[in-house]
Write a protein that holds these residues in place. Structure first.
Motif, PDB file in Angstrom:
ATOM      1  N   GLY A   9       0.965  -1.464  -0.191  1.00 20.02           N
ATOM      2  CA  GLY A   9      -0.145   0.020  -0.227  1.00 20.02           C
ATOM      3  C   GLY A   9       1.008   1.353   0.279  1.00 20.02           C
ATOM      4  N   SER A  10       2.254   1.032   0.036  1.00 18.30           N
ATOM      5  CA  SER A  10       2.958   1.970   0.053  1.00 18.30           C
ATOM      6  C   SER A  10       2.863   3.062  -1.228  1.00 18.30           C
ATOM      7  CB  SER A  10       4.578   1.920   0.758  1.00 18.30           C
ATOM      8  OG  SER A  10       5.161   1.072   0.099  1.00 18.30           O
ATOM      9  N   ARG A  11       2.791   2.231  -2.404  1.00 19.67           N
ATOM     10  CA  ARG A  11       2.930   3.406  -3.696  1.00 19.67           C
ATOM     11  C   ARG A  11       1.956   2.418  -4.514  1.00 19.67           C
ATOM     12  NH1 ARG A  11       8.004   1.936  -5.850  1.00 19.67           N
ATOM     13  NH2 ARG A  11       8.875  -0.397  -4.450  1.00 19.67           N
ATOM     14  N   ARG A  15      -1.460   2.302  -3.002  1.00 19.69           N
ATOM     15  CA  ARG A  15      -1.996   3.434  -2.512  1.00 19.69           C
ATOM     16  C   ARG A  15      -2.830   4.477  -2.801  1.00 19.69           C
ATOM     17  NH1 ARG A  15       2.687   8.385  -3.346  1.00 19.69           N
ATOM     18  NH2 ARG A  15       3.658   7.061  -1.352  1.00 19.69           N
ATOM     19  N   CYS A  18      -5.795   2.428  -1.147  1.00 17.70           N
ATOM     20  CA  CYS A  18      -5.790   2.600   0.403  1.00 17.70           C
ATOM     21  C   CYS A  18      -6.856   3.836   0.151  1.00 17.70           C
ATOM     22  CB  CYS A  18      -4.451   2.951   0.472  1.00 17.70           C
ATOM     23  SG  CYS A  18      -3.682   1.814   0.872  1.00 17.70           S
ATOM     24  N   VAL A  19      -6.178   5.043  -0.469  1.00 19.68           N
ATOM     25  CA  VAL A  19      -6.926   6.005  -0.455  1.00 19.68           C
ATOM     26  C   VAL A  19      -8.389   6.308  -0.975  1.00 19.68           C
ATOM     27  CG1 VAL A  19      -7.401   8.245  -1.565  1.00 19.68           C
ATOM     28  CG2 VAL A  19      -5.104   7.524  -1.656  1.00 19.68           C
ATOM     29  N   ILE A  30      -1.898  -0.263   6.408  1.00 19.89           N
ATOM     30  CA  ILE A  30      -1.453   0.011   4.975  1.00 19.89           C
ATOM     31  C   ILE A  30       0.135  -0.615   5.392  1.00 19.89           C
ATOM     32  CG2 ILE A  30       0.004   1.899   3.447  1.00 19.89           C
ATOM     33  CD1 ILE A  30      -1.995   3.613   4.991  1.00 19.89           C
ATOM     34  N   TYR A  32       3.736  -2.798   3.416  1.00 20.49           N
ATOM     35  CA  TYR A  32       4.895  -2.331   2.287  1.00 20.49           C
ATOM     36  C   TYR A  32       6.452  -2.971   3.186  1.00 20.49           C
ATOM     37  CZ  TYR A  32       6.896   0.239   7.000  1.00 20.49           C
ATOM     38  OH  TYR A  32       6.976   0.725   7.808  1.00 20.49           O
ATOM     39  N   GLU A  38       6.850   5.936   1.872  1.00 18.05           N
ATOM     40  CA  GLU A  38       6.384   6.776   1.215  1.00 18.05           C
ATOM     41  C   GLU A  38       5.028   5.491   1.832  1.00 18.05           C
ATOM     42  OE1 GLU A  38       5.938   8.105  -1.453  1.00 18.05           O
ATOM     43  OE2 GLU A  38       8.146   8.558  -2.246  1.00 18.05           O
ATOM     44  N   THR A  42       1.296   7.652   1.884  1.00 15.32           N
ATOM     45  CA  THR A  42       0.026   6.979   1.923  1.00 15.32           C
ATOM     46  C   THR A  42      -0.540   6.893   3.419  1.00 15.32           C
ATOM     47  OG1 THR A  42       0.428   5.263   0.616  1.00 15.32           O
ATOM     48  CG2 THR A  42      -1.117   5.010   1.829  1.00 15.32           C
TER      49      THR A  42
END
Ligand code: NAP
Length: 242
Positions: A9-11, A15, A18-19, A30, A32, A38, A42
């Protein structure tokens, strides 16, 4: 509070997912591998949507890490469960098969395919007991069509597609669905080395996709609205079919 876990979920696509999940009101876990900066970015975007979340660092390919991290979360949150799981973490290590070394094969299979297995197995029991759950696996056009230079990646993604269809039949009676989304070329770090101008001619919509365009399909399947869809693979590829 309803909980969702997004691996990777970091990039990139993770990401954007997640939003969107934050917009749907989820507390977002999240995951990673190593990029904490990063991952924090997020988390800030999730909070910017008025929801909340937390970072969860583990290597999806490492069964012991997956079990201890998620097991600890389960122990520390009695009565709660993760009702949405997005298996998104993935890597590619492209090379022609005749040059492919064991580590190219093993790293790609371990992260993409074993990661799906380790994380899903950890969270499935609670979904079955609560009789509600949504699992969405981010696969790839490469797993549907096969792409040269990606025998390892195509095998891993095709493996998840088969697992999606099999698992859907195992768990449907418990109102837990499992589906997959197969992106084509999407603008993320993973495709940074590809030349969009050269490749866009292959794509009917004549451009690479955006992570948000994949996230919309993922989050539809993760929503209650997708209650009668399971074992399905939705392509998000600008019309770039086999
Ligand atoms: P990306 O921008 O390269 O991001 C990869 C994400 O996965 C990062 O958050 C990374 O964490 C995480 N990750 C990698 N290995 C991990 C591990 N062992 N354990 C936990 N997390 C791990 O990739 P992306 O383009 O968003 O791709 C997301 C998914 O979509 C992948 O499954 C990919 O195969 C699939 N996909 C992408 C495309 C495309 O065109 N981009 C097309 C088809 C399918 P760190 O930040 O800590 O490294």
């Amino acid at each position: 509070m309803k909980y969702a876990l997004v691996t990777g979920g970091s990039r990139g696509i993770g990401r954007a997912v997640c939003v969107r999940l934050a917009e749907m009101g989820y507390f977002v876990l999240i995951n990673y591998l190593s990029n904490e900066e990063e991952a924090n970015n997020t988390l800030n975007l999730v909070r910017g949507k008025g929801s909340d979340g937390m970072l969860m660092r583990f290597d999806v390919a490492d069964c012991a890490q997956v079990e201890s991290t998620l097991g600890n979360w389960q122990t520390e949150n009695p009565g709660q469960y993760i009702e949405v799981l997005i298996n998104n973490a993935g890597i590619r290590k492209d090379t022609l098969l005749m040059w492919m070394e064991n580590h190219h094969w093993n790293e790609v299979l371990n992260t993409n395919l074993n990661g799906f297995f380790f994380v899903t197995r950890m969270l499935l029991k609670d979904m079955l007991v609560k009789k509600y759950g949504r699992i969405v696996n981010v696969v790839s056009l490469s797993g549907l069509k096969g792409l040269p230079g990606q025998v390892n990646y195509s095998a891993a993604k095709a493996g998840i597609i088969g697992a999606t269809k099999a698992l859907a039949q195992e768990i449907g009676k418990k109102r837990v669905t499992v589906n997959a989304v197969a992106p084509g070329f999407i603008k993320t770090d993973m495709t940074r080395d590809l030349d969009e101008n050269e490749l866009k001619g292959l794509i009917p919509l004549n451009r690479f996709g955006l992570p948000e365009e994949v996230a919309d399909a993922v989050c539809f399947l993760a929503s209650e609205k997708a209650s009668y869809i399971t074992g399905e693979v939705i392509s998000v590829n600008g019309g770039l079919y086999t």
